[in-house]
Enzyme design. Sequence first.
Site, mmCIF file in Angstrom:
data_model
loop_
_atom_site.group_PDB
_atom_site.id
_atom_site.type_symbol
_atom_site.label_atom_id
_atom_site.label_comp_id
_atom_site.label_asym_id
_atom_site.label_seq_id
_atom_site.Cartn_x
_atom_site.Cartn_y
_atom_site.Cartn_z
ATOM 1 N N GLU A 156 0.847 -1.183 0.000
ATOM 2 C CA GLU A 156 0.000 0.000 0.000
ATOM 3 C C GLU A 156 0.885 1.235 0.000
ATOM 4 O O GLU A 156 1.941 1.256 0.639
ATOM 5 C CB GLU A 156 -0.911 0.021 1.235
ATOM 6 C CG GLU A 156 -1.862 -1.169 1.346
ATOM 7 C CD GLU A 156 -3.003 -1.111 0.340
ATOM 8 O OE1 GLU A 156 -3.154 -0.055 -0.323
ATOM 9 O OE2 GLU A 156 -3.738 -2.100 0.211
ATOM 10 N N ASP A 183 -19.211 -9.785 -8.740
ATOM 11 C CA ASP A 183 -19.034 -8.930 -7.569
ATOM 12 C C ASP A 183 -18.259 -7.667 -7.940
ATOM 13 O O ASP A 183 -18.552 -6.563 -7.435
ATOM 14 C CB ASP A 183 -18.301 -9.701 -6.477
ATOM 15 C CG ASP A 183 -18.285 -8.954 -5.148
ATOM 16 O OD1 ASP A 183 -19.337 -8.419 -4.749
ATOM 17 O OD2 ASP A 183 -17.211 -8.886 -4.517
#
Length: 300
Positions: A219, A244
């Site tokens: 991240e 999804d």
Amino acid sequence: MLKIPASQPLRDFAADVRSADQLRLLNKQDAKAATREVARQFEALLVQQMLKSMREASTHFDESSNSSIDLFRGMYDQQLAQSWTRSGGTGLADAILRQIEVQTNPALLDQPRTGRAQLAVTAPVRQAAAAAANSAAPVAAATAKDAAAQFLDRIGNAAGPAAERLGVAPSLLVAHAALETGWGRKPIRDAAGNDSHNLFGIKAGGDWQGRTAEVTTTEFIHGVPQKRVERFRAYDSYAEAFADYAALIERRYQGALAQDAGGYGAALQAGGYATDPRYADKFTRVAVQVARLQDSSRIG
């Protein structure tokens, strides 16, 4: 005792563990020859590190690399460094040997130097790096292309319904999956090693009631990459993953609907899909690769 002639070089194969034993034996028989060999081996290590640094500094994309190719390149560079220094090298081994001799006999400082007076590193290293790249690049490119084609075959059919629902080309969804998974080489797996079928790196929030998988991911926090353990959603099939994903895009990234590759990637980044500041640019490049692969498969 086995006798090693001083004029006979040690084994040239970089991965030969017996070279150290030969070096010890040579040191007992001819200390000066052993010292020269140690200097050459040290030069080979530095050349190998230079080749490694040059590769790391070169522009490359993660989707065209994997552990097997990296291992092959590392072994090739190691062998190249050994062979190259054996045939002349940079002159660093000569400098190291002279320094050792001067420490033993300081009077040598008053004697004129013979041989190469300076290290000629730049041109030889450039030639060695070019040789390494020319040899490894075709193998790496072929392997990456085969892996990408297999990935497209594996998930291509599942992308159609989701793409139709979003009003975008299926190739854009395939490109997004390729970017998130490294063309399928970095799948998200659960603790048992099972594939989560999570092609898009969708995390499992508090409202997710299905299976999950925890993995370490990168991240970007204030532009700085950091490793963190995150929980991701797990599905029973790629079709379920695409469905999804389509629901997520409709719900949170409506700016990506009915877009081309550039607009789709830009909308994802603007909406905060990923923390990588270069995410949109990477997405566009992968989308171009997907389109080319699809065109070549149709032609073939």
